[in-house]
Design a protein around this motif. Structure first.
Motif, PDB file in Angstrom:
ATOM      1  N   GLY A  53      -1.730   7.905  -3.009  1.00  0.00           N
ATOM      2  CA  GLY A  53      -0.670   8.723  -3.590  1.00  0.00           C
ATOM      3  C   GLY A  53      -1.200   9.780  -4.525  1.00  0.00           C
ATOM      4  N   GLY A  54      -2.209   9.403  -5.338  1.00  0.00           N
ATOM      5  CA  GLY A  54      -2.777  10.357  -6.275  1.00  0.00           C
ATOM      6  C   GLY A  54      -3.446  11.531  -5.595  1.00  0.00           C
ATOM      7  N   LEU A  55      -4.052  11.298  -4.433  1.00  0.00           N
ATOM      8  CA  LEU A  55      -4.698  12.381  -3.699  1.00  0.00           C
ATOM      9  C   LEU A  55      -3.708  13.164  -2.847  1.00  0.00           C
ATOM     10  CD1 LEU A  55      -7.972  10.575  -2.547  1.00  0.00           C
ATOM     11  CD2 LEU A  55      -7.671  12.134  -4.480  1.00  0.00           C
ATOM     12  N   GLY A 111      13.674   8.006  -7.200  1.00  0.00           N
ATOM     13  CA  GLY A 111      12.399   8.704  -7.235  1.00  0.00           C
ATOM     14  C   GLY A 111      12.399   9.959  -6.391  1.00  0.00           C
ATOM     15  N   GLY A 112      12.943   9.868  -5.185  1.00  0.00           N
ATOM     16  CA  GLY A 112      12.968  11.034  -4.308  1.00  0.00           C
ATOM     17  C   GLY A 112      13.839  12.157  -4.835  1.00  0.00           C
ATOM     18  N   GLY A 113      14.922  11.809  -5.512  1.00  0.00           N
ATOM     19  CA  GLY A 113      15.815  12.834  -6.041  1.00  0.00           C
ATOM     20  C   GLY A 113      15.522  13.249  -7.466  1.00  0.00           C
ATOM     21  N   SER A 114      14.496  12.642  -8.091  1.00  0.00           N
ATOM     22  CA  SER A 114      14.231  12.910  -9.509  1.00  0.00           C
ATOM     23  C   SER A 114      13.873  14.365  -9.774  1.00  0.00           C
ATOM     24  CB  SER A 114      13.107  12.000 -10.013  1.00  0.00           C
ATOM     25  OG  SER A 114      11.904  12.209  -9.280  1.00  0.00           O
ATOM     26  N   ALA A 115      13.047  14.963  -8.926  1.00  0.00           N
ATOM     27  CA  ALA A 115      12.625  16.343  -9.163  1.00  0.00           C
ATOM     28  C   ALA A 115      13.822  17.283  -9.109  1.00  0.00           C
ATOM     29  CB  ALA A 115      11.571  16.753  -8.137  1.00  0.00           C
ATOM     30  N   PHE A 154       0.828  -1.209   0.000  1.00  0.00           N
ATOM     31  CA  PHE A 154       0.000   0.000   0.000  1.00  0.00           C
ATOM     32  C   PHE A 154       0.865   1.263   0.000  1.00  0.00           C
ATOM     33  CE2 PHE A 154      -2.046   3.318   2.524  1.00  0.00           C
ATOM     34  CZ  PHE A 154      -3.274   3.456   1.903  1.00  0.00           C
ATOM     35  N   VAL A 155       1.845   1.317   0.892  1.00  0.00           N
ATOM     36  CA  VAL A 155       2.698   2.508   1.014  1.00  0.00           C
ATOM     37  C   VAL A 155       3.580   2.678  -0.220  1.00  0.00           C
ATOM     38  CG1 VAL A 155       4.546   3.577   2.355  1.00  0.00           C
ATOM     39  CG2 VAL A 155       2.668   2.413   3.526  1.00  0.00           C
ATOM     40  N   CYS A 156       4.188   1.584  -0.671  1.00  0.00           N
ATOM     41  CA  CYS A 156       5.071   1.675  -1.840  1.00  0.00           C
ATOM     42  C   CYS A 156       4.313   2.065  -3.101  1.00  0.00           C
ATOM     43  CB  CYS A 156       5.801   0.345  -2.043  1.00  0.00           C
ATOM     44  SG  CYS A 156       7.000  -0.037  -0.740  1.00  0.00           S
ATOM     45  N   ALA A 157       3.074   1.597  -3.234  1.00  0.00           N
ATOM     46  CA  ALA A 157       2.268   1.986  -4.390  1.00  0.00           C
ATOM     47  C   ALA A 157       1.961   3.482  -4.345  1.00  0.00           C
ATOM     48  CB  ALA A 157       0.972   1.180  -4.414  1.00  0.00           C
ATOM     49  N   ALA A 158       1.652   3.984  -3.144  1.00  0.00           N
ATOM     50  CA  ALA A 158       1.403   5.424  -3.017  1.00  0.00           C
ATOM     51  C   ALA A 158       2.637   6.224  -3.404  1.00  0.00           C
ATOM     52  CB  ALA A 158       0.970   5.754  -1.585  1.00  0.00           C
ATOM     53  N   CYS A 159       3.802   5.789  -2.944  1.00  0.00           N
ATOM     54  CA  CYS A 159       5.045   6.489  -3.279  1.00  0.00           C
ATOM     55  C   CYS A 159       5.325   6.416  -4.783  1.00  0.00           C
ATOM     56  CB  CYS A 159       6.218   5.887  -2.505  1.00  0.00           C
ATOM     57  SG  CYS A 159       6.097   6.101  -0.717  1.00  0.00           S
ATOM     58  N   GLY A 160       5.095   5.236  -5.372  1.00  0.00           N
ATOM     59  CA  GLY A 160       5.342   5.080  -6.800  1.00  0.00           C
ATOM     60  C   GLY A 160       4.482   6.003  -7.633  1.00  0.00           C
ATOM     61  N   LEU A 161       3.209   6.169  -7.258  1.00  0.00           N
ATOM     62  CA  LEU A 161       2.346   7.056  -8.031  1.00  0.00           C
ATOM     63  C   LEU A 161       2.760   8.513  -7.846  1.00  0.00           C
ATOM     64  CD1 LEU A 161      -0.017   6.815  -9.976  1.00  0.00           C
ATOM     65  CD2 LEU A 161      -1.514   7.493  -8.111  1.00  0.00           C
ATOM     66  N   VAL A 162       3.233   8.868  -6.666  1.00  0.00           N
ATOM     67  CA  VAL A 162       3.729  10.234  -6.468  1.00  0.00           C
ATOM     68  C   VAL A 162       4.894  10.502  -7.419  1.00  0.00           C
ATOM     69  CG1 VAL A 162       4.940  11.755  -4.860  1.00  0.00           C
ATOM     70  CG2 VAL A 162       2.938  10.478  -4.093  1.00  0.00           C
ATOM     71  N   TYR A 163       5.810   9.532  -7.571  1.00  0.00           N
ATOM     72  CA  TYR A 163       6.918   9.718  -8.513  1.00  0.00           C
ATOM     73  C   TYR A 163       6.393   9.918  -9.936  1.00  0.00           C
ATOM     74  CZ  TYR A 163       9.571   7.523  -4.672  1.00  0.00           C
ATOM     75  OH  TYR A 163      10.122   7.208  -3.458  1.00  0.00           O
ATOM     76  N   GLU A 164       5.410   9.132 -10.320  1.00  0.00           N
ATOM     77  CA  GLU A 164       4.858   9.253 -11.673  1.00  0.00           C
ATOM     78  C   GLU A 164       4.221  10.623 -11.883  1.00  0.00           C
ATOM     79  OE1 GLU A 164       2.349   6.085 -12.996  1.00  0.00           O
ATOM     80  OE2 GLU A 164       3.411   4.593 -11.800  1.00  0.00           O
ATOM     81  N   LEU A 165       3.399  11.057 -10.926  1.00  0.00           N
ATOM     82  CA  LEU A 165       2.737  12.345 -11.058  1.00  0.00           C
ATOM     83  C   LEU A 165       3.744  13.489 -11.065  1.00  0.00           C
ATOM     84  CD1 LEU A 165      -0.320  11.785  -8.692  1.00  0.00           C
ATOM     85  CD2 LEU A 165      -0.311  11.779 -11.188  1.00  0.00           C
ATOM     86  N   GLU A 166       4.795  13.337 -10.290  1.00  0.00           N
ATOM     87  CA  GLU A 166       5.826  14.374 -10.262  1.00  0.00           C
ATOM     88  C   GLU A 166       6.524  14.488 -11.609  1.00  0.00           C
ATOM     89  OE1 GLU A 166       8.267  17.414  -8.981  1.00  0.00           O
ATOM     90  OE2 GLU A 166       6.442  16.582  -8.112  1.00  0.00           O
ATOM     91  N   LEU A 167       6.813  13.354 -12.230  1.00  0.00           N
ATOM     92  CA  LEU A 167       7.449  13.385 -13.552  1.00  0.00           C
ATOM     93  C   LEU A 167       6.520  14.025 -14.583  1.00  0.00           C
ATOM     94  CD1 LEU A 167       9.256   9.921 -13.790  1.00  0.00           C
ATOM     95  CD2 LEU A 167      10.273  12.155 -13.372  1.00  0.00           C
ATOM     96  N   VAL A 168       5.239  13.709 -14.520  1.00  0.00           N
ATOM     97  CA  VAL A 168       4.282  14.303 -15.456  1.00  0.00           C
ATOM     98  C   VAL A 168       4.203  15.815 -15.235  1.00  0.00           C
ATOM     99  CG1 VAL A 168       1.848  14.443 -16.085  1.00  0.00           C
ATOM    100  CG2 VAL A 168       2.926  12.211 -15.754  1.00  0.00           C
TER     101      VAL A 168
END
Length: 571
Positions: A164-166, A95-99, A27-41
């Motif tokens: 993560g999306g919210l 992911g954390g350092g991508s931005a 659950f937590v890792c999926a939330a983090c993964g979607l945050v990375y995706e949304l940040e890249l977008v």
């Protein structure tokens, strides 16, 4: 490190609790993964531009990479616990350092497309590798029907993605900002992965393996937390690299990022004379020759520039010419008692409108109330707009421009003699609907019988199809149109998505404009016979005649109109 794919795990807790712990980790890792995706977008749209195309590229590349990651993860199933721990640590770091990394590549190298693709592939592969390893781990806790196990994992994964999306738009961005928010997401990601392996499956690891994995996770968490401490100084350095050393205001509102540079103090040289001189803009071409535009002299204050989401919206070197050309032809040719300005939160179009004594009321509908507040209070911007928002004839409404116009039923509150559309470029995805047939149909309903509508349609030299698509769209809404193009644009490409366009086409050196009106005849593009004249004669009757003739020679016929269902401006 001796675990086997389906050998029973030696857990420190009962199997039910262990299984719940794995699902919580999913659950937590999926939330983090979607945050990375949304940040890249979000970064793709901000740094590169055209959010539809960039979102499609990022998401498609990430999904493809997730498939590759799932295939590669099969080789790690014999060491599922260790593999999952390492993957989560690496994912948290990348992911954390991508931005921060993407901002750095854009600020100092001027290009972030390839870095964006690389991060999309790396993050996608690591996210894709999670599920096969988690499937192995949960089966080692308690063997069960594979279909049931997959259903449980995907349920936790999808619900985590919802979180993560919210969290990204409603918590991370408003309270922490892009950089700090993603860094903290990486910390949560590393902790969630580390807890599963170092606590739940610690008996599967050798002593050396436990300490090694603990060191890796601890190092990742430390690096990400150190990064949060340097976010402010990093943002200042990156902002100076993108916008120069004259940044005075930088803020993130609920709708956009606002950066204001230069304009302070009053641009006067040490001898008390204006610190500006003129030079030929050299627009030439078929625009009817060059003209004089201001240029800084040594000792003068830097020109004021306003950037919204990285795009230059106002430059004091040429804004007067643009706003005079946009406003004054629309104010001629009929009544001008009631005026509506769509956009224009900087107050510059409003400044031109208020110069006419016949104007009894002006309604400004702006998306961002904080931009309006800045236009009221900032000494540089308020001086440039002449304190326009302090005029008692002005009413300001903030919110969605399309929604405000749609809710205004015909006849309710009266109609407008003039509508000035001072909106962002039609090629920006977020503003495409404001250049649609449906939008212009609403504007047409808000006009009086002889009302006029002035629209900024893009740049004729660099994106001519945009200009003529806007004109075709206005005609499809039942309006008569007269297009014209005014040269003298000297601001060019500056930062953000505009800066990324350097070298990919001609520099925009003009403003394509369209004057539309209700009735049977095309509206004439001219100055008002009486009333307020342009302040510095930046636009004259002769230059407007040349502007109409230039547009006539450059016409592209047969373009279809743009609509909500079929936008035509995005490429």
């Amino acid at each position: 490190m001796i675990d086997r794919p389906f050998s029973p795990a030696r857990l420190p807790v009962p199997a039910g609790i262990g299984r719940a712990a794995v699902l919580v980790s999913v659950f937590v890792c999926a939330a983090c993964g979607l945050v990375y995706e949304l940040e890249l977008v979000a970064l793709a749209a901000y740094l590169v531009g055209d959010s539809v195309t960039q979102a499609s590229v990022v998401l498609s590349v990430m999904v493809f990479a997730m498939g590759l990651g799932s295939l590669l993860a099969k080789r790690l199933r014999c060491h599922a616990a260790v593999g999952f721990g390492v993957i989560e640590a690496v994912l948290a770091l990348i992911g954390g350092g991508s931005a921060m990394a993407l901002y750095a590549t854009f600020a100092w190298f001027g290009e972030s497309r390839w870095a964006l693709i690389v991060f999309s592939i790396a993050i996608g592969m690591l996210i894709g590798a999670e599920m096969p390893l988690l499937m192995t781990l949960i089966q080692r806790i308690r063997a069960q029907d594979p279909g049931v196990a997959v259903a449980d994992l995907f349920a936790a994964d999808y619900v985590g993605a919802l979180l993560g999306g919210l969290t990204f738009p409603f918590l991370l961005l408003p309270f922490f900002g892009q950089l700090t928010g993603v860094l903290l997401t990486g910390v949560v990601n590393a902790v969630a992965g580390g807890v599963v392996v170092l606590w739940l499956f610690r008996r599967d690891l050798s002593t050396r393996g436990r300490w090694s994995l603990l060191a890796v996770n601890g190092g990742v968490v430390a690096l990400l937390l150190i990064g949060t401490a340097f976010v402010a100084s990093f943002e200042r350095a990156a902002r100076e690299a993108m916008y120069g050393e004259d940044v005075r205001v930088a803020m993130r509102t609920e709708t956009q990022e606002i950066v204001l540079t230069g304009g302070i103090p009053t641009p006067r040289a040490a001898d008390g004379h204006p610190g500006l001189e003129t030079h030929s803009a050299g627009a030439g071409g078929e625009g009817g020759g060059g003209r004089s535009v201001p240029r800084r002299t040594p000792g003068a204050a830097p020109p004021l520039r306003l950037f919204l989401d990285g795009r230059l919206r106002v430059c004091s070197l040429d804004e007067e010419r643009f706003h005079e050309a946009l406003v004054h032809p629309a104010m001629a040719g009929g009544s001008r008692a009631r005026v509506l300005i769509l956009g224009g939160g900087d107050g510059l179009a409003l400044r031109e409108v208020l110069g006419y004594q016949e104007v009894r009321s002006v309604t400004v509908v702006a998306r961002d109330p904080q931009l309006v507040s800045l236009a009221r209070t900032d000494p540089g911007l308020s001086r440039l707009n002449g304190g326009a928002f302090g005029d008692p004839r002005v009413q300001v409404r903030t919110g969605d421009v399309f929604g405000w116009l749609r809710e205004r039923a015909p006849g309710r509150g009266g109609a407008f003699d003039v509508i000035i559309s001072a909106l962002p470029d039609p090629g920006i995805s977020e503003s495409t609907k404001l250049y649609s047939r449906e939008f212009y149909g609403l504007a047409e309903r808000a006009l009086t019988e002889r009302g006029r509508l002035a629209v900024h349609a893009g740049a004729l030299t660099s994106r001519p199809r945009d200009v003529w698509t806007v004109e075709a769209t206005l005609r499809s809404a039942g309006l008569r149109t007269t297009p014209y193009a005014v040269d003298g644009r000297v601001s060019g490409y500056q930062a953000g998505p505009d800066h990324a366009m350097r070298g990919r086409g001609p520099r925009p050196r003009d403003w394509g404009l369209v004057l539309a009106a209700r009735g049977k005849e095309r509206p004439p593009v001219r100055l008002a016979a009486a009333g307020r004249a342009p302040r510095a004669a930046a636009v004259t009757s002769a230059s407007l005649r040349e502007a109409v003739e230039w547009a006539r020679r450059e016409r592209i016929s047969g373009l279809p109109p743009s609509s909500l269902m079929h936008p035509r401006f995005l490429d």
